[in-house]
Write a protein that holds these residues in place. Structure first.
Motif, PDB file in Angstrom:
ATOM      1  N   TYR A  91       0.841  -1.203   0.000  1.00 49.10           N
ATOM      2  CA  TYR A  91       0.000   0.000   0.000  1.00 49.10           C
ATOM      3  C   TYR A  91       0.876   1.253   0.000  1.00 49.10           C
ATOM      4  O   TYR A  91       0.690   2.169  -0.792  1.00 49.10           O
ATOM      5  CB  TYR A  91      -0.905  -0.028   1.234  1.00 49.10           C
ATOM      6  CG  TYR A  91      -1.791   1.189   1.401  1.00 49.10           C
ATOM      7  CD1 TYR A  91      -3.047   1.246   0.811  1.00 49.10           C
ATOM      8  CD2 TYR A  91      -1.361   2.283   2.143  1.00 49.10           C
ATOM      9  CE1 TYR A  91      -3.859   2.365   0.961  1.00 49.10           C
ATOM     10  CE2 TYR A  91      -2.160   3.405   2.298  1.00 49.10           C
ATOM     11  CZ  TYR A  91      -3.408   3.439   1.709  1.00 49.10           C
ATOM     12  OH  TYR A  91      -4.196   4.552   1.855  1.00 49.10           O
ATOM     13  N   ASN A 105     -10.799  -8.314   6.431  1.00 48.09           N
ATOM     14  CA  ASN A 105     -10.210  -8.980   5.265  1.00 48.09           C
ATOM     15  C   ASN A 105      -8.738  -9.304   5.484  1.00 48.09           C
ATOM     16  O   ASN A 105      -8.028  -9.675   4.559  1.00 48.09           O
ATOM     17  CB  ASN A 105     -10.422  -8.152   3.987  1.00 48.09           C
ATOM     18  CG  ASN A 105      -9.683  -6.820   4.032  1.00 48.09           C
ATOM     19  OD1 ASN A 105      -9.084  -6.477   5.051  1.00 48.09           O
ATOM     20  ND2 ASN A 105      -9.712  -6.084   2.937  1.00 48.09           N
ATOM     21  N   SER A 150      -4.205  -2.300   6.272  1.00 53.15           N
ATOM     22  CA  SER A 150      -4.623  -0.982   5.779  1.00 53.15           C
ATOM     23  C   SER A 150      -6.118  -0.947   5.476  1.00 53.15           C
ATOM     24  O   SER A 150      -6.654   0.099   5.124  1.00 53.15           O
ATOM     25  CB  SER A 150      -3.821  -0.600   4.538  1.00 53.15           C
ATOM     26  OG  SER A 150      -3.872  -1.637   3.584  1.00 53.15           O
ATOM     27  N   ASP A 151      -6.807  -2.086   5.637  1.00 54.50           N
ATOM     28  CA  ASP A 151      -8.271  -2.127   5.507  1.00 54.50           C
ATOM     29  C   ASP A 151      -8.885  -2.472   6.866  1.00 54.50           C
ATOM     30  O   ASP A 151      -9.002  -1.607   7.709  1.00 54.50           O
ATOM     31  CB  ASP A 151      -8.704  -3.159   4.467  1.00 54.50           C
ATOM     32  CG  ASP A 151      -8.326  -2.784   3.039  1.00 54.50           C
ATOM     33  OD1 ASP A 151      -8.036  -1.599   2.791  1.00 54.50           O
ATOM     34  OD2 ASP A 151      -8.316  -3.671   2.174  1.00 54.50           O
ATOM     35  N   GLN A 195     -11.200   2.134  -1.360  1.00 56.20           N
ATOM     36  CA  GLN A 195     -11.122   1.020  -0.399  1.00 56.20           C
ATOM     37  C   GLN A 195     -12.504   0.663   0.145  1.00 56.20           C
ATOM     38  O   GLN A 195     -12.862  -0.516   0.225  1.00 56.20           O
ATOM     39  CB  GLN A 195     -10.192   1.403   0.760  1.00 56.20           C
ATOM     40  CG  GLN A 195      -8.726   1.413   0.412  1.00 56.20           C
ATOM     41  CD  GLN A 195      -7.897   1.983   1.557  1.00 56.20           C
ATOM     42  OE1 GLN A 195      -7.691   3.188   1.659  1.00 56.20           O
ATOM     43  NE2 GLN A 195      -7.440   1.117   2.443  1.00 56.20           N
ATOM     44  N   VAL A 196     -13.266   1.692   0.519  1.00 60.30           N
ATOM     45  CA  VAL A 196     -14.589   1.443   1.109  1.00 60.30           C
ATOM     46  C   VAL A 196     -15.521   0.824   0.065  1.00 60.30           C
ATOM     47  O   VAL A 196     -16.272  -0.114   0.355  1.00 60.30           O
ATOM     48  CB  VAL A 196     -15.184   2.745   1.701  1.00 60.30           C
ATOM     49  CG1 VAL A 196     -16.654   2.569   2.053  1.00 60.30           C
ATOM     50  CG2 VAL A 196     -14.386   3.171   2.935  1.00 60.30           C
ATOM     51  N   LYS A 225     -14.763  -1.062  -2.374  1.00 56.06           N
ATOM     52  CA  LYS A 225     -14.377  -2.455  -2.555  1.00 56.06           C
ATOM     53  C   LYS A 225     -14.847  -3.319  -1.382  1.00 56.06           C
ATOM     54  O   LYS A 225     -15.419  -4.394  -1.569  1.00 56.06           O
ATOM     55  CB  LYS A 225     -12.846  -2.515  -2.678  1.00 56.06           C
ATOM     56  CG  LYS A 225     -12.358  -3.589  -3.621  1.00 56.06           C
ATOM     57  CD  LYS A 225     -10.868  -3.395  -3.873  1.00 56.06           C
ATOM     58  CE  LYS A 225     -10.248  -4.711  -4.285  1.00 56.06           C
ATOM     59  NZ  LYS A 225      -8.777  -4.648  -4.289  1.00 56.06           N
ATOM     60  N   LEU A 226     -14.636  -2.813  -0.178  1.00 47.81           N
ATOM     61  CA  LEU A 226     -15.009  -3.579   1.015  1.00 47.81           C
ATOM     62  C   LEU A 226     -16.515  -3.813   1.092  1.00 47.81           C
ATOM     63  O   LEU A 226     -16.967  -4.876   1.518  1.00 47.81           O
ATOM     64  CB  LEU A 226     -14.571  -2.830   2.277  1.00 47.81           C
ATOM     65  CG  LEU A 226     -13.135  -2.994   2.721  1.00 47.81           C
ATOM     66  CD1 LEU A 226     -12.803  -1.952   3.779  1.00 47.81           C
ATOM     67  CD2 LEU A 226     -12.876  -4.391   3.273  1.00 47.81           C
ATOM     68  N   ASN A 242      -6.037   4.319   5.578  1.00 46.88           N
ATOM     69  CA  ASN A 242      -7.450   4.547   5.883  1.00 46.88           C
ATOM     70  C   ASN A 242      -8.086   3.425   6.690  1.00 46.88           C
ATOM     71  O   ASN A 242      -9.290   3.189   6.589  1.00 46.88           O
ATOM     72  CB  ASN A 242      -8.224   4.750   4.578  1.00 46.88           C
ATOM     73  CG  ASN A 242      -7.862   6.060   3.914  1.00 46.88           C
ATOM     74  OD1 ASN A 242      -7.994   7.116   4.516  1.00 46.88           O
ATOM     75  ND2 ASN A 242      -7.383   5.996   2.682  1.00 46.88           N
ATOM     76  N   ASP A 243      -7.284   2.762   7.518  1.00 48.56           N
ATOM     77  CA  ASP A 243      -7.880   1.670   8.297  1.00 48.56           C
ATOM     78  C   ASP A 243      -9.046   2.123   9.180  1.00 48.56           C
ATOM     79  O   ASP A 243     -10.073   1.423   9.226  1.00 48.56           O
ATOM     80  CB  ASP A 243      -6.800   0.911   9.105  1.00 48.56           C
ATOM     81  CG  ASP A 243      -5.803   1.828   9.791  1.00 48.56           C
ATOM     82  OD1 ASP A 243      -5.575   2.947   9.300  1.00 48.56           O
ATOM     83  OD2 ASP A 243      -5.243   1.429  10.818  1.00 48.56           O
ATOM     84  N   CYS A 267     -12.080   2.407   6.913  1.00 48.42           N
ATOM     85  CA  CYS A 267     -12.588   1.105   6.476  1.00 48.42           C
ATOM     86  C   CYS A 267     -13.331   0.410   7.611  1.00 48.42           C
ATOM     87  O   CYS A 267     -14.400  -0.178   7.404  1.00 48.42           O
ATOM     88  CB  CYS A 267     -11.437   0.230   5.994  1.00 48.42           C
ATOM     89  SG  CYS A 267     -10.645   0.861   4.505  1.00 48.42           S
TER      90      CYS A 267
END
Lengths: 751, 153
Positions: free
Chosen positions: A8, A280, A284-285, A400-401, A403-404, A429-430, A433
């Motif tokens: 990342y 996941n 970082s998520d 990211q959001v 995708k999650l 951005n953990d 997320c």
């Protein structure tokens, strides 16, 4: 198994490093577009990087014109400028509009500033990091201002029936001197909006001598809100029906939840829900953990304290800083496993040297410790989500959001809030997320707040590191060979951890005929990341201290020795504006030395220390004056800094960044570290992580700039790296104590 | 009952152990006082209790029954005129991220009330309970001196 965010960070930092400093951009690659807004809206300009994309065109032709542009002149005379990068304390929300206002000749008092929406189709990249916001926006912003000015001046000339060349602009008005006529920008807004947008190639940008605003002192545009306590930050977000969440993760990264006392937690006061999230597995998520949702932050915090989780740590980190340090010491004197760069014949040069010197330097892991703990507010609405986040990388958060949550990106709205410090922590951005995934389970807006302990123990740390130096001096005391074994960490056995790499062109390697840099990597699972002036913040301490050691060993003046290493003024390849220029380096070193009175007689027990470092396209030199008493108490009497980042945008903001960077560097070198044992970060709060306070801050920090016509570059980071070696060298000059390991309190030195 | 910036509020229905900070932020919607550490180490939550600076994160609401609290939202005059320190903070562009500054201001205001012409040592003592992660200490000191010179009631 890796839980690092190295890939990342490679992407994020790669983007920053690849960012063209403005001088490399050609006007022809830009487009400036006028928005067709509702009638009466006045002049609105949007501008994009590169050719206009379909998405940008669609966004701009929308009837709802606000707020998708950079600049708006209203008939009432107000000028609204959108700041498109996250404000994390670096002053960008003031600097961006100043550049636009300068080129359009707006009166600063007429300017209102708002945070721009996140829309990369309109604004280009909107992340803040690597001290790149100014250099990568410089042309874009100047062109926006200049285009507005051109349209306003044309509108006035038309109205008066005079040539544009006879008109001038200043203070939000166009004037025609010959006829003594003047029209305010507000009065011209509608007429200007009807004109075609000029081709960027026809725009004339101001020269530095013509600046009326840039280089002066401006107070931050949010300062009134800051001093009156108005809501600004991520953590300040509130909305009707909002719930409050906390999230507990395994103290050793990589642990999974086996079970938790959820039934008990759900009986506690105010608790609305508690549930396990598998996540996941990406740091970082969202990592596995337990979420608690309550009716207040306090009830959520209390419930978190009562939470008991059984963790499966079979695949979790077992990192031990104690063991890693011992291992590094053991292998230090061997050559590194990997060759990073080699020039000449360093072994022969060292063998032939009149004098050789060896030294081992080390520094610890540190967290970012932003004063505003990580947080995000999220509201999931079934087929869309809205977030309020103090992030440094808003566009990445959206991706990211999306995708999650398996949503299209246009169903994710991110509201950029002011951030209570960034320092690189919020490049990840953990928290965002986690909040999104929690919100998906909650039928209400929900604010996730990390406790201070969460924040300190779940970071992407500045990695510790080790440098084993060997260098040789000839009979004249000239540096003839430079050899380093750099010991860092790797999460995958292949590449160094984020923020733990060393470039082949690391100072002074490109400047010595016989040099060698080798590297070894110890295995690590603790996530690492970008910490204010990544890698430079630590490497500078080791390298610039050792250079002083060599000057002392050679019996030479440090200033003269350092200037000799730099040699003739030249660009070190690659010769871009982002590369070291030895001429600019020598100039800041000489200026700092002169302003600090280098060579002057000092009071008994005082010493001066000098250091230089080049990072983020900024050339910085610092001289510290310190004394050390018999109890090894260090007093910093003064720090003098000289920097060259091209022209200054906001003198007040730039000085503030430099003074703050110097205090941050001092604080970190003296006192700060986290230990890691059994995969766990030991320190959790400010009792154990004693950030410097006002009573220990230097009474004086002098900031000097060499302003030039070079493209302006960022100032959030480059003032920090030289301070640790400057102070370490001053401590030696004052006391004869050479410190080679940070923080200094481990060596018995206190401030 | 307790007063915040002159307005009375009831304590009914609030767990007496709840720290004042969370009552201010989550219940009353006054978010100027900040959460930084939760253990009275950083000073970001500082408010005044009867004019004396306290750490709202570590003060249970039960301890302020019948008392009067001033928060950063109540530091300016009722007519909106800024406190001399607030003005000095703007004039000297003290803030970087700004997160700690409300707390800093509440301690500085108590200091000047007590000592209208503070020395460096007075400032050190009054302000050492605060952490500014951005390192704005040089300007905090300057702004306190400027406000003191301007005369603070």
């Amino acid at each position: 198994m890796t839980f690092s965010a190295d890939a990342y960070f490679a992407e994020v930092m790669g983007e920053f490093e690849a960012s063209p400093r403005a001088s490399a951009i050609h006007f022809s690659r830009r487009s400036i577009l006028k928005l067709s807004g509702a009638a009466g809206a006045g002049l609105i300009l949007a501008f994009t990087l590169g050719p206009v994309t379909e998405a940008a065109a669609a966004a701009m032709s929308a009837k709802d014109f606000a707020p998708n542009a950079f600049l708006r002149v209203s008939p009432d005379g107000s000028i609204l400028i959108y700041a498109h990068r996250p404000e994390i304390g670096q002053g960008i929300k003031t600097a961006v509009p100043l550049i636009v206002a300068e080129e359009m000749d707006a009166a600063w008092a007429d300017v209102k500033v708002e945070q721009a929406p996140i829309n990369t189709a309109l604004y280009g990249r909107q992340s803040a990091g690597g001290s790149t916001s100014i250099p990568t926006s410089w042309d874009q912003l100047r062109q926006a201002g200049a285009a507005a000015r051109s349209m306003l001046i044309t509108a006035a000339a038309k109205k008066w029936g005079v040539p544009v060349s006879e008109c001038t602009t200043a203070d939000s008005a166009v004037a025609h001197a010959a006829s003594k006529r003047q029209l305010r920008y507000g009065e011209l807004a509608l007429a200007a909006a009807a004109l075609p947008v000029p081709d960027v190639k026809t725009l004339t940008l101001k020269t530095r001598a013509q600046y009326r605003l840039l280089g002066n002192r401006f107070t931050g545009v949010d300062n009134l809100k800051v001093v009156t306590g108005q809501p600004l930050f991520g953590i300040d977000q509130a909305m009707p029906g909002m719930l409050y969440a906390v999230y507990e993760k395994c103290p050793a990264v990589g642990g999974k939840v086996i079970s938790a006392n959820l039934d008990h937690i759900k009986t506690l006061p105010g608790v609305k829900d508690a549930f396990i999230l598998e996540g996941n597995g990406v740091t970082s998520d969202v990592m596995p953990g337990v979420a608690i949702v309550a009716d207040s932050t306090w009830n959520a915090f209390k419930a978190k304290a009562a939470l008991q989780v059984n963790w499966d740590e079979s695949k979790a980190s077992k990192d031990s800083w104690t063991k890693l340090q011992a291992e590094a010491k053991k292998i230090a004197k061997q050559a590194g496993a990997e060759n990073i760069t080699k020039s000449g014949d360093v072994d022969a040069a060292l063998k032939g040297a009149a004098k050789t010197l060896e030294a081992f330097y080390s520094y610890p892991f540190v967290p970012h410790a932003t004063l505003e703990p990580q947080n995000t507010t999220a509201w999931f609405k079934g087929d869309s989500i809205e977030l309020w986040a103090p992030t440094q990388t808003p566009e990445r958060a959206i991706t990211q959001v999306a995708k999650l949550l398996n949503l299209p990106e246009n169903r994710v709205t991110l509201n950029q809030t002011r951030a209570g410090g960034g320092f690189g922590r919020r490049l990840v951005n953990d928290p965002c997320c986690e909040a999104a995934v929690i919100a998906q389970r909650v039928n209400a807006p929900v604010k996730l707040t990390w406790t201070r302990e969460d924040d300190m123990r779940h970071d992407f740390y500045r990695p510790g590191g080790f440098h084993q130096f060997t260098a040789g001096l000839d009979a004249a005391g000239k540096l003839v060979g430079w050899k380093v074994h750099f010991i860092t960490f790797s999460s995958d056995g292949k590449t160094p951890v984020a923020g733990g790499n060393i470039p082949a062109a690391e100072f002074p390697l490109p400047l010595v005929a016989h040099g060698e840099l080798t590297q070894s990597m110890l295995p690590l699972m603790t996530p690492c990341g970008a910490w204010r002036a990544p890698r430079s913040n630590a490497i500078a301490f080791a390298t610039q201290s050792f250079i002083h050691e060599l000057a002392v060993a050679a019996g030479r003046d440090h200033l003269e020795f350092l200037l000799e290493i730099l040699g003739e003024p030249r660009h070190i390849p690659p010769a871009t504006s982002a590369a070291l220029n030895t001429g600019r380096a020598a100039a800041v070193i000489k200026l700092a030395a002169e302003k600090a009175g280098w060579g002057k007689p000092l009071p008994q027990g005082h010493g001066l220390g000098l250091a230089f470092y080049f990072s983020h396209a900024g050339h910085f030199a610092e001289v510290a004056e310190v004394s050390v008493d018999a109890q090894k108490r260090v007093t910093i009497h003064n720090v003098v800094m000289a920097g060259d980042i091209g022209p200054i945008i906001n003198m007040s903001g730039a000085e503030n960044q430099c003074q703050g960077g110097i205090i941050d560097g001092l604080s970190t070198m003296m006192n700060l570290q986290v230990g890691i044992e059994n995969g766990r970060v030991i320190e959790g709060n400010f009792t154990e992580y004693p950030i410097l306070r006002i009573n220990k801050a230097p009474p004086k920090i002098e900031v000097h700039f060499i302003q030039s016509d070079n493209t302006p570059t960022g100032v959030g980071e480059p003032a920090l790296p030289p301070v640790a070696p400057a102070i370490a060298n001053a401590i030696f000059a004052a006391s004869g104590i050479r410190v080679r390991s940070l923080p200094l309190r481990n060596e018995g030195l206190t401030v | 009952m307790f007063k915040v910036n002159g307005t009375e509020h009831s304590l009914d229905g609030i767990d007496p152990a709840t720290p004042l900070l969370w009552v201010l932020r989550d219940t009353l919607g006054l978010v100027g006082a900040k959460y930084g550490c939760g253990i009275a180490q950083c000073g970001a939550c500082t408010v005044q209790l009867n004019g004396v600076p306290i750490r709202a994160c570590s003060t249970p609401i039960s301890a302020i029954d019948g008392q009067s609290i001033t928060t950063i939202e109540g530091l300016a005059a009722p007519d909106g005129k800024l406190h001399a320190l607030q003005q000095a903070w703007i004039d000297y562009d003290v803030a970087q991220c700004g997160y700690c500054q409300a707390g800093q201001l509440m301690s500085a205001a108590a200091l000047l009330k007590d000592k209208p012409a503070p020395t460096d040592a007075d400032i050190d003592q009054a302000m050492a309970g605060h952490i500014c992660r951005c390192g704005t200490y040089t300007r905090i000191r300057q702004a306190i001196y400027a406000a003191a010179k301007g005369g603070v009631a």
